[in-house]
Design a protein around this motif. Structure first.
Motif, PDB file in Angstrom:
ATOM      1  N   LEU A 555       0.835  -1.198   0.000  1.00 45.32           N
ATOM      2  CA  LEU A 555       0.000   0.000   0.000  1.00 45.32           C
ATOM      3  C   LEU A 555       0.876   1.256   0.000  1.00 45.32           C
ATOM      4  O   LEU A 555       1.807   1.372   0.789  1.00 45.32           O
ATOM      5  CB  LEU A 555      -0.879  -0.009   1.262  1.00 45.32           C
ATOM      6  CG  LEU A 555      -1.856   1.155   1.421  1.00 45.32           C
ATOM      7  CD1 LEU A 555      -2.927   1.126   0.341  1.00 45.32           C
ATOM      8  CD2 LEU A 555      -2.513   1.108   2.806  1.00 45.32           C
ATOM      9  N   GLN A 556       0.555   2.202  -0.890  1.00 43.84           N
ATOM     10  CA  GLN A 556       1.302   3.457  -0.950  1.00 43.84           C
ATOM     11  C   GLN A 556       0.433   4.615  -0.431  1.00 43.84           C
ATOM     12  O   GLN A 556      -0.749   4.437  -0.172  1.00 43.84           O
ATOM     13  CB  GLN A 556       1.786   3.709  -2.388  1.00 43.84           C
ATOM     14  CG  GLN A 556       2.655   2.583  -2.938  1.00 43.84           C
ATOM     15  CD  GLN A 556       3.945   2.362  -2.160  1.00 43.84           C
ATOM     16  OE1 GLN A 556       4.506   3.295  -1.587  1.00 43.84           O
ATOM     17  NE2 GLN A 556       4.398   1.117  -2.114  1.00 43.84           N
ATOM     18  N   ARG A 557       0.999   5.795  -0.352  1.00 44.70           N
ATOM     19  CA  ARG A 557       0.365   6.873   0.406  1.00 44.70           C
ATOM     20  C   ARG A 557      -0.992   7.312  -0.139  1.00 44.70           C
ATOM     21  O   ARG A 557      -1.799   7.842   0.606  1.00 44.70           O
ATOM     22  CB  ARG A 557       1.301   8.080   0.510  1.00 44.70           C
ATOM     23  CG  ARG A 557       1.674   8.698  -0.828  1.00 44.70           C
ATOM     24  CD  ARG A 557       2.717   9.780  -0.628  1.00 44.70           C
ATOM     25  NE  ARG A 557       2.206  10.879   0.207  1.00 44.70           N
ATOM     26  CZ  ARG A 557       2.940  11.906   0.594  1.00 44.70           C
ATOM     27  NH1 ARG A 557       4.213  11.977   0.240  1.00 44.70           N
ATOM     28  NH2 ARG A 557       2.424  12.877   1.303  1.00 44.70           N
ATOM     29  N   ASN A 558      -1.251   7.115  -1.408  1.00 48.32           N
ATOM     30  CA  ASN A 558      -2.542   7.561  -1.934  1.00 48.32           C
ATOM     31  C   ASN A 558      -3.539   6.411  -2.065  1.00 48.32           C
ATOM     32  O   ASN A 558      -4.567   6.556  -2.709  1.00 48.32           O
ATOM     33  CB  ASN A 558      -2.353   8.256  -3.293  1.00 48.32           C
ATOM     34  CG  ASN A 558      -1.893   7.282  -4.365  1.00 48.32           C
ATOM     35  OD1 ASN A 558      -1.330   6.239  -4.064  1.00 48.32           O
ATOM     36  ND2 ASN A 558      -2.135   7.637  -5.623  1.00 48.32           N
ATOM     37  N   ASP A 600      10.427  -2.523  -8.833  1.00 51.05           N
ATOM     38  CA  ASP A 600       9.190  -2.204  -8.144  1.00 51.05           C
ATOM     39  C   ASP A 600       8.298  -1.424  -9.114  1.00 51.05           C
ATOM     40  O   ASP A 600       8.768  -0.484  -9.768  1.00 51.05           O
ATOM     41  CB  ASP A 600       9.517  -1.351  -6.907  1.00 51.05           C
ATOM     42  CG  ASP A 600       8.492  -1.520  -5.796  1.00 51.05           C
ATOM     43  OD1 ASP A 600       7.369  -1.949  -6.096  1.00 51.05           O
ATOM     44  OD2 ASP A 600       8.823  -1.194  -4.636  1.00 51.05           O
ATOM     45  N   LEU A 601       7.041  -1.861  -9.218  1.00 48.81           N
ATOM     46  CA  LEU A 601       6.091  -1.205 -10.131  1.00 48.81           C
ATOM     47  C   LEU A 601       5.030  -0.515  -9.283  1.00 48.81           C
ATOM     48  O   LEU A 601       4.283  -1.186  -8.564  1.00 48.81           O
ATOM     49  CB  LEU A 601       5.424  -2.248 -11.025  1.00 48.81           C
ATOM     50  CG  LEU A 601       6.374  -3.237 -11.711  1.00 48.81           C
ATOM     51  CD1 LEU A 601       5.576  -4.344 -12.394  1.00 48.81           C
ATOM     52  CD2 LEU A 601       7.245  -2.527 -12.716  1.00 48.81           C
ATOM     53  N   PHE A 602       4.960   0.815  -9.332  1.00 50.49           N
ATOM     54  CA  PHE A 602       4.088   1.584  -8.445  1.00 50.49           C
ATOM     55  C   PHE A 602       2.858   2.103  -9.174  1.00 50.49           C
ATOM     56  O   PHE A 602       2.910   2.381 -10.371  1.00 50.49           O
ATOM     57  CB  PHE A 602       4.827   2.806  -7.888  1.00 50.49           C
ATOM     58  CG  PHE A 602       5.897   2.479  -6.891  1.00 50.49           C
ATOM     59  CD1 PHE A 602       7.146   2.057  -7.311  1.00 50.49           C
ATOM     60  CD2 PHE A 602       5.671   2.618  -5.535  1.00 50.49           C
ATOM     61  CE1 PHE A 602       8.150   1.771  -6.399  1.00 50.49           C
ATOM     62  CE2 PHE A 602       6.663   2.339  -4.622  1.00 50.49           C
ATOM     63  CZ  PHE A 602       7.905   1.911  -5.048  1.00 50.49           C
ATOM     64  N   GLY A 603       1.798   2.307  -8.401  1.00 50.99           N
ATOM     65  CA  GLY A 603       0.641   3.035  -8.923  1.00 50.99           C
ATOM     66  C   GLY A 603      -0.485   2.145  -9.395  1.00 50.99           C
ATOM     67  O   GLY A 603      -1.354   2.593 -10.140  1.00 50.99           O
ATOM     68  N   ALA A 604      -0.522   0.877  -8.947  1.00 52.16           N
ATOM     69  CA  ALA A 604      -1.615  -0.008  -9.358  1.00 52.16           C
ATOM     70  C   ALA A 604      -2.809   0.181  -8.423  1.00 52.16           C
ATOM     71  O   ALA A 604      -2.635   0.242  -7.206  1.00 52.16           O
ATOM     72  CB  ALA A 604      -1.146  -1.465  -9.304  1.00 52.16           C
ATOM     73  N   ARG A 605      -3.995   0.288  -8.995  1.00 52.06           N
ATOM     74  CA  ARG A 605      -5.191   0.289  -8.157  1.00 52.06           C
ATOM     75  C   ARG A 605      -5.478  -1.133  -7.705  1.00 52.06           C
ATOM     76  O   ARG A 605      -5.139  -2.102  -8.395  1.00 52.06           O
ATOM     77  CB  ARG A 605      -6.404   0.825  -8.933  1.00 52.06           C
ATOM     78  CG  ARG A 605      -6.446   2.327  -9.138  1.00 52.06           C
ATOM     79  CD  ARG A 605      -7.839   2.753  -9.621  1.00 52.06           C
ATOM     80  NE  ARG A 605      -8.371   1.833 -10.613  1.00 52.06           N
ATOM     81  CZ  ARG A 605      -8.168   1.954 -11.925  1.00 52.06           C
ATOM     82  NH1 ARG A 605      -7.449   2.961 -12.401  1.00 52.06           N
ATOM     83  NH2 ARG A 605      -8.687   1.074 -12.749  1.00 52.06           N
ATOM     84  N   ARG A 818      -5.375   8.919  -8.325  1.00 52.34           N
ATOM     85  CA  ARG A 818      -5.040   9.593  -9.590  1.00 52.34           C
ATOM     86  C   ARG A 818      -3.564   9.968  -9.584  1.00 52.34           C
ATOM     87  O   ARG A 818      -2.917  10.017  -8.546  1.00 52.34           O
ATOM     88  CB  ARG A 818      -5.902  10.862  -9.723  1.00 52.34           C
ATOM     89  CG  ARG A 818      -7.395  10.554  -9.881  1.00 52.34           C
ATOM     90  CD  ARG A 818      -7.890  10.965 -11.258  1.00 52.34           C
ATOM     91  NE  ARG A 818      -7.808  12.408 -11.411  1.00 52.34           N
ATOM     92  CZ  ARG A 818      -8.809  13.240 -11.109  1.00 52.34           C
ATOM     93  NH1 ARG A 818      -9.960  12.774 -10.650  1.00 52.34           N
ATOM     94  NH2 ARG A 818      -8.670  14.530 -11.281  1.00 52.34           N
ATOM     95  N   PHE A 819      -3.062  10.240 -10.771  1.00 56.02           N
ATOM     96  CA  PHE A 819      -1.628  10.481 -10.890  1.00 56.02           C
ATOM     97  C   PHE A 819      -1.356  11.691 -11.755  1.00 56.02           C
ATOM     98  O   PHE A 819      -2.180  12.077 -12.599  1.00 56.02           O
ATOM     99  CB  PHE A 819      -0.937   9.246 -11.486  1.00 56.02           C
ATOM    100  CG  PHE A 819      -1.159   8.015 -10.646  1.00 56.02           C
ATOM    101  CD1 PHE A 819      -0.346   7.738  -9.571  1.00 56.02           C
ATOM    102  CD2 PHE A 819      -2.238   7.161 -10.917  1.00 56.02           C
ATOM    103  CE1 PHE A 819      -0.579   6.624  -8.777  1.00 56.02           C
ATOM    104  CE2 PHE A 819      -2.474   6.045 -10.122  1.00 56.02           C
ATOM    105  CZ  PHE A 819      -1.648   5.773  -9.051  1.00 56.02           C
ATOM    106  N   PRO A 828       1.819  10.099  -7.462  1.00 55.68           N
ATOM    107  CA  PRO A 828       0.458  10.263  -6.937  1.00 55.68           C
ATOM    108  C   PRO A 828       0.014  11.727  -6.994  1.00 55.68           C
ATOM    109  O   PRO A 828       0.808  12.634  -6.740  1.00 55.68           O
ATOM    110  CB  PRO A 828       0.584   9.819  -5.473  1.00 55.68           C
ATOM    111  CG  PRO A 828       1.796   8.968  -5.432  1.00 55.68           C
ATOM    112  CD  PRO A 828       2.727   9.492  -6.483  1.00 55.68           C
ATOM    113  N   ASP A 829      -1.246  11.916  -7.363  1.00 53.78           N
ATOM    114  CA  ASP A 829      -1.839  13.251  -7.328  1.00 53.78           C
ATOM    115  C   ASP A 829      -2.362  13.459  -5.912  1.00 53.78           C
ATOM    116  O   ASP A 829      -3.410  12.920  -5.541  1.00 53.78           O
ATOM    117  CB  ASP A 829      -2.976  13.326  -8.349  1.00 53.78           C
ATOM    118  CG  ASP A 829      -3.631  14.707  -8.347  1.00 53.78           C
ATOM    119  OD1 ASP A 829      -3.199  15.568  -7.547  1.00 53.78           O
ATOM    120  OD2 ASP A 829      -4.574  14.903  -9.134  1.00 53.78           O
TER     121      ASP A 829
END
Lengths: 843, 111
Positions: A555-558, A600-605, A818-819, A828-829
């Protein structure tokens, strides 16, 4: 009245204790104190001298608290030995010519090593073993030596021999007496000691003396013994006892004993009432010279009391010669009438020569304990010594039998009388200790446990149980205790564990965010052994996992997740690299190379995770467990295959290890690395377990860490074959999983582990607890049971149902994830989250 | 076997269906999208009781509270944020680690 001057000659352990005793009595405020000392550094712990070779620095060994001298206005001159005393003028003169007038003079000059007068004793390559400087010189010379001999098989001799062995030398011990440690142990104890020490690869020659040190061009080349034999050695360490340093006293006409030692009365006064002598240089009122630190401390206290003009007590009239030591890893203790010299006394002996254990108690006709000798297992020393002179509450045979044999011994420190002396270094009774609340307080208030340290275990047992060691508000058990409960009772559910072993108020409840993942991890670690499916997301286990484990992603910050496929050993084919690139491109993921040699691949919902993993699994990837308290990566350098320096195939070994331990749940994350040569490009010494290739195999390091509290790993074993390496790592990991606290990395665990690296080595190399078969069995079950979590999740539509943004709108993605662009990728937006904050505030 | 439906009241006098009760693993939560675009986190505990609070973690702004672990502290149910671990009372929305902070609570029922 002018301020009196007290001059202390010598700043060893006893000298420092004397200064502290003066300060405790406020004498430092009323008198000028001048200390003149020969060594270049202030007092240090000579008892622990040998620990310099196991990594203690001279600073670590210092006995002087920071700022002590300044705070008490004590003038300390190091590297400034006194060369003359003028008793008529009451002055001392030091080497530099400094002359100091005294009102009271205290001699604490200690002793010097006895070197037998044999030819060649002064050759280059001959050493003594007394000061830090001696050790530095031995260490330096040993670099060019391959074989060494120690003259003297007593306490210091064995320490010196251990040091030479540790420096990589083939080591001989030459002892004139028929057994090792003749002063402390009897024949049986000496035999047990001999066997253990020979097993360590040292060569022991007893019943023979040194006739000559053989030299060539002024340097040591060998030794000739009194039995006619010859040893080829490159260096010799004399450790054949010590003699009191009474030269200054002789020269100024003070009385000295026939066999040396400055004669003193019970208050440590010499034949000149203005001069005192304390410690190893003094010939005490009972006609003995004491070579132990505890009697020296008692003398220091006595003189400080005299100078503070306290009511004179009995003074120092003799001391307990009990000792407990760890020599070359072997416990040796003797106390009271160890040699059974009391008339009519009887022995109770337990001997197990296989295990190198020998215990003898000496009792009188009425069952009173008079003394004893313990070799190989001196655990009970702390209890037995204070019982000396009493009739113990259980029979003597129960006191010598090993735990578990015969009837259980219900004898604990609570059985000791109040006036039993627990710390013999500082003469502290059980009563004084029980007035304190914690070990630090005991050490501060009574100094108990700060001398040789052998009583610390007993002190801990006398103190009130330290604050609640429980895991959380739900369990009063620690993580390792819960592990044992789950393992032995085969508890397979959190609810069952909470309801049976939780705190009263917590039973039947939900548990909490601390105990649920901890128990989840324990159940996962034990799964194959307790008959549980290793898949962590079915049934109740799903409810225990932290969010990262629950979604098999980080889990990431957004609120988005990152994805890390396993890349064993950091080795990857171009085809697989292309797949990762394509997945990242197709899902618009931010990509970054990690410190663990993967991507590392970031930003997946959350709702994209199954599709992303379907493509990765199809291409042959598996979960990298970046989300779990589990094995992360085994880094490697390129190794022998390509590198001109490499000596082993580090990549192959790293892949083998990573595949073996993948998926293993642990109290915290586990990192590893394999380097193909001593240049250590994979940084294995900063890992939980690190492997470095040698010409002969592999060296295994454990307990390393990077991050905020870096720790260099400790060398556990050397030159291992592939199979030996894997077997040891199996045991190491399972022992860690079994005994560590929640979120305790191996580095912290190893620091906390009682007995430290030695104990770890005993347990997992020497199998001292008989656990190794079981540890290996647990690991074998883990390896056999392993299945890729992502593949199993994708196989089952039911398991995929959790991967939705909204349970009531499975097709709708979370609009707040969103990004925005950043350096040709996304980030991350966060503004959309802030807007949410304002909306939230208005509600 | 039919199971009960979990309903939530996003506004006074209005109820909406969220999911079948059995979709919720006891001890875990899920997110629900409300008609006005807000998000709720719904949970079920071991005893079968259901709860709903706002899904938004007020400390980070992320819509993640549904992914936290629930527990009991002093007999009261709470969820711990999966990001920075602050705990929120599931019945009052009050943050147990910061008196100033509260999240919205939604009435729930099983039909």
């Amino acid at each position: 009245m002018t301020t009196p001057t007290i001059v202390l000659v010598g700043h060893g352990m006893v000298g420092q204790r004397f200064l502290e005793a003066l300060a405790d009595r406020g004498v430092t405020e009323r008198a000028r104190i001048v200390v003149l000392c020969e060594e270049p550094r202030p007092a240090y712990d000579r008892v622990q001298l040998t620990s310099y070779f196991s990594g203690k620095t001279p600073d670590d060994l210092s006995m002087v608290e920071d700022g002590f001298m300044e705070r008490h206005g004590i003038e300390l001159y190091t590297d400034e030995p006194v060369v003359a005393i003028d008793r008529a003028a009451r002055t001392v003169t030091a080497r530099s010519g400094r002359t100091v007038a005294y009102d009271h003079l205290v001699l604490a000059t200690g002793s010097y090593p006895f070197v037998p007068p044999v030819p060649g004793k002064d050759a280059t390559g001959c050493f003594v073993y007394r000061t830090i400087e001696d050790l530095l010189a031995i260490e330096e010379y040993a670099k060019t030596a391959t074989t060494g001999a120690v003259v003297g098989g007593g306490l210091l001799g064995l320490e010196a021999a251990g040091a030479l062995k540790g420096l990589g030398l083939d080591t001989h011990i030459v002892e004139f007496a028929p057994r090792l440690m003749p002063v402390q142990v009897d024949e049986g104890g000496g035999a047990a000691l001999l066997r253990t020490i020979e097993q360590m690869g040292l060569t022991v020659h007893t019943g023979t003396g040194t006739q000559e040190v053989v030299t060539a061009d002024g340097s040591v080349t060998g030794m000739r013994l009194s039995d006619g034999s010859e040893l080829a050695v490159d260096m010799v360490v004399f450790s054949a006892g010590v003699r009191p340093r009474d030269q200054l006293a002789r020269e100024c006409g003070l009385d000295v004993g026939e066999r040396g030692g400055i004669a003193v009365d019970a208050h440590c006064r010499t034949s000149d009432p203005a001069v005192f002598a304390i410690g190893e240089c003094a010939l005490a009122a009972d006609g003995r010279v004491y070579g132990l630190v505890a009697p020296g401390y008692e003398m220091a206290q006595t003189v400080a009391g005299v100078l503070a003009e306290e009511e004179p007590g009995d003074g120092f009239t003799g001391a307990d010669l009990s000792t407990k030591l760890k020599l070359l890893g072997v416990d040796v203790a003797s106390f009271g009438d160890a040699h059974g010299t009391t008339e009519g006394c009887l022995d109770v002996v337990y001997a197990d020569s296989r295990a190198g254990v020998y215990k003898k108690l000496v009792v009188d006709g009425e069952g009173r304990l008079l003394g004893g000798v313990l070799v190989g297992d001196a655990e009970s020393y702390g209890l037995l010594r204070p019982l000396t002179g009493t009739r113990p509450p259980v029979s003597p045979e129960q006191l010598v039998l090993p735990a578990g044999a015969g009837a259980p011994v219900a004898l604990g420190p609570s059985a000791l009388p109040d006036d039993a002396v627990i710390c013999s270094c500082h003469n502290v009774t059980k009563h004084a200790i029980t007035q304190c609340a914690s070990l630090p307080e005991v050490k501060k208030c009574t100094k108990a446990g700060t001398g040789c340290g052998s009583c610390v275990k007993v002190i801990e047992k006398l103190l009130p149980k330290a604050a609640d060691q429980g895991l959380c508000g739900c369990f009063s058990y620690s993580r390792s205790e819960l592990y044992e409960i789950a393992r032995t009772l085969r508890v397979t559910s959190f609810a069952a564990l909470l309801d049976s072993h939780g705190r009263d108020g917590a039973k039947g409840g939900e548990g909490c965010e601390v105990c649920k993942p901890t128990v989840g991890s324990i159940l996962a670690s034990l799964a194959p052994a307790i008959g549980l499916d290793g898949y962590i997301l079915d049934g109740e286990q799903a409810a225990l996992q932290d969010t990262n484990d629950h979604h098999l992603a980080n889990l990431q910050r957004n609120g988005s997740y990152s994805v890390v496929p396993r890349i064993p050993g950091g080795e990857i084919t171009p085809e697989k690299l292309i797949v990762i690139g394509e997945v990242a491109r197709d899902y618009g993921l931010y990509t970054k190379i990690t410190g663990g040699q993967r991507i590392d691949l970031f930003g997946a919902r959350v709702d994209q995770l199954p599709a992303i993993w379907t493509r990765l699994v199809d291409a042959g990837f598996e979960s990298g467990h970046a989300y779990g308290k589990a094995l992360r990566t085994v880094k490697s350098c390129v190794g022998q295959t390509w590198c001109r320096y490499g000596v082993q195939d580090s990549v192959k070994m790293a892949i083998q290890l990573e595949l073996r331990y993948r998926g293993l749940r642990a109290p915290h994350k586990l990192k590893s690395a394999v380097s193909g040569c001593a240049r250590e490009c994979a940084e294995a010494q900063s890992k939980d377990f690190g492997v470095i290739a040698t010409a002969n195999g592999w060296n295994l390091y454990v307990g390393g860490n990077g991050g905020a509290t870096p720790r260099h790993a400790d060398l556990l074993a050397q030159d291992l074959s592939d199979a030996e390496l894997i077997r040891l790592i199996d045991r190491f990991l399972m022992f860690y999983i079994r005994t560590a606290d929640r979120l305790e990395r191996t580095s912290v665990w190893l620091e906390r582990l009682e007995g430290g690296l030695d104990h770890l080595r005993d347990v997992i190399v020497k199998d001292s607890l008989g656990l190794c078969d079981e540890l290996e069995g647990l690991m074998a079950a883990h390896v056999a049971d392993y299945q890729d979590e992502w593949a199993r999740t994708l196989d089952d539509p039911e398991r995929l149902r959790r991967f939705v943004s909204f349970v009531n709108a499975p097709e709708t993605p979370d609009p707040t994830v969103r990004f925005v662009p950043e350096r040709d990728q996304i980030k991350p937006d966060l503004t959309i989250l802030t807007i949410g904050t304002l909306e939230g505030a208005s509600r | 076997m039919t199971t009960a439906t979990l309903e939530l009241s996003p506004a006074p006098d209005s109820w909406m269906a969220v999911c079948e009760e059995a979709r919720l693993t006891p001890g875990r939560g899920l997110a629900a999208l409300l008609p006005d675009g807000r998000q709720a986190a719904v949970f079920r505990d071991r005893a079968g009781r259901a709860y709903a609070i706002d899904n938004r973690d007020p400390f980070t702004g992320a819509q993640v509270l549904s992914r936290g672990l629930i527990g009991t502290a002093d007999g009261r149910p709470f969820v711990a944020s999966p990001l920075l671990k602050q705990r929120f009372d599931l019945e009052t929305g009050r943050c147990l680690d910061d008196d100033e902070v509260t999240v919205a609570v939604y009435p729930v029922r099983l039909t």
